[in-house]
Design a protein around this motif. Structure first.
Motif, short mmCIF file in Angstrom:
data_model
loop_
_atom_site.label_atom_id
_atom_site.label_comp_id
_atom_site.label_asym_id
_atom_site.label_seq_id
_atom_site.Cartn_x
_atom_site.Cartn_y
_atom_site.Cartn_z
N GLY A 62 31.93 -32.87 -83.84
CA GLY A 62 32.93 -33.92 -83.69
C GLY A 62 33.47 -33.95 -82.27
O GLY A 62 33.21 -33.07 -81.45
N ARG A 64 36.35 -36.64 -79.54
CA ARG A 64 37.01 -37.92 -79.27
C ARG A 64 36.71 -38.33 -77.84
O ARG A 64 37.17 -37.70 -76.89
N CYS A 107 30.74 -35.99 -87.71
CA CYS A 107 31.77 -36.88 -87.17
C CYS A 107 31.21 -37.67 -85.97
O CYS A 107 30.37 -38.53 -86.16
N ALA A 108 31.64 -37.39 -84.76
CA ALA A 108 31.12 -38.09 -83.60
C ALA A 108 29.61 -37.93 -83.49
O ALA A 108 28.91 -38.85 -83.05
N GLN A 111 28.00 -40.48 -85.60
CA GLN A 111 28.14 -41.82 -85.05
C GLN A 111 27.09 -42.09 -83.97
O GLN A 111 26.45 -43.16 -83.96
N ASP A 136 42.46 -40.60 -90.54
CA ASP A 136 42.74 -39.65 -89.46
C ASP A 136 44.03 -38.90 -89.75
O ASP A 136 45.01 -39.00 -89.02
N THR A 165 39.06 -35.68 -93.62
CA THR A 165 38.91 -36.91 -92.84
C THR A 165 39.73 -36.82 -91.55
O THR A 165 40.94 -36.64 -91.59
N HIS A 167 39.04 -39.06 -88.45
CA HIS A 167 38.41 -39.99 -87.52
C HIS A 167 39.10 -41.35 -87.53
O HIS A 167 39.58 -41.81 -88.56
N ARG A 168 39.14 -41.97 -86.36
CA ARG A 168 39.61 -43.35 -86.21
C ARG A 168 38.42 -44.30 -86.09
O ARG A 168 38.49 -45.44 -86.53
N GLU A 169 37.35 -43.82 -85.45
CA GLU A 169 36.16 -44.65 -85.28
C GLU A 169 35.27 -44.50 -86.51
O GLU A 169 35.38 -43.54 -87.27
N GLN A 204 30.38 -37.96 -91.77
CA GLN A 204 31.58 -38.33 -91.03
C GLN A 204 32.67 -37.26 -91.15
O GLN A 204 33.51 -37.12 -90.26
N HIS A 206 34.11 -33.16 -91.86
CA HIS A 206 33.91 -31.89 -91.15
C HIS A 206 33.58 -30.78 -92.16
O HIS A 206 34.47 -30.06 -92.62
#
Length: 230
Positions: A62, A64, A107-108, A111, A136, A165, A167-169, A204, A206
């Motif tokens: 993950g 940001r 997560c990231a 994406q 988030d 959870t 995440h914003r994206e 998405q 963790h």
């Protein structure tokens, strides 16, 4: 039996001006518990070919940061800080997938795995996705529905599990070469996989923070098993 060598891409503390790596210990301890030998990978272009050749699998964690504008749907863009991680992660994912070596995106990491295969994102799901619930919030858990017949379904052995959870994206669209293997109750994409690869899975949530949950332990077990079989 030789333990599989698993590359773990380092995350970057973008709030510090990009001069520090930052990683949760859970990524490493989860791989070790599953029988793998993890090592952190810095953002150094000159070592990437050696990392890809030496390693049996890749974990992308993950984080940001701002992705390339082309990763976002329509004319959306990110307000997050830029990061040198994106180019490095792209090269690693493409290199591992070209050799069909296992890739786990969290997560990231999920994406970007999706975006490299045609998916598009929103930088703020609460703003752009009608009916979306908060995603988030530390300590929040919510269920996800697992798609029948997916690799994730085979791994966790359930049609629904509870996840954390942070995440914003989120991914908001995918292409035909991506399988959506889990969704939240509000329809937000929570897991993807790439058919035709031995193991190319993104989640998405963790799992490295859910160390006592059988489904998330199974996810790391299967990832490391796939790396061992390479």
């Amino acid at each position: 039996m030789t333990k599989p060598h698993i590359a773990v891409l380092m995350d970057e503390n973008t709030s510090s001006g990009g001069n520090q790596y930052a990683m949760g210990k859970g990524y490493f301890t989860s791989i070790v518990r599953a029988g793998g030998l993890p090592f952190g990978v810095p953002y150094e272009v000159q070592i990437l070919a050696d990392v890809i050749a030496f390693s049996d699998g890749l974990l992308c964690p993950g984080g940001r940061f701002a992705y390339a504008d082309t990763c976002y749907a329509g004319d959306l863009t990110s307000n997050s800080p830029p990061s040198g991680r994106v180019a490095i992660e792209k090269a690693l994912i493409e290199g591992f997938l070209s050799l069909d070596k296992p890739v786990l995106g969290i997560c990231a990491g999920m994406q970007l795995l999706g975006c490299l295969n045609g998916a598009k994102m929103t930088p703020d799901l609460l703003t752009t996705e009608r009916g979306a619930m908060p995603h988030d919030e530390a300590g929040r858990m919510h269920p996800v529905s697992i798609s029948a017949g997916s690799k994730l379904s085979q791994i966790v052995g359930a049609s629904q599990i509870d996840v954390n959870t942070f995440h914003r994206e989120a991914l908001v669209s995918v292409t035909d070469n991506i399988v959506v293997s889990a969704r939240a109750p509000d329809g937000i994409i929570e897991a993807i996989e790439l058919p035709g690869h031995k193991f190319a899975v993104g989640v998405q949530w963790h799992p490295e923070k859910l160390t006592n949950d059988a489904s998330n332990i199974a996810l790391f077990d299967e990832f490391v098993r796939a790396c061992r079989c390479f």
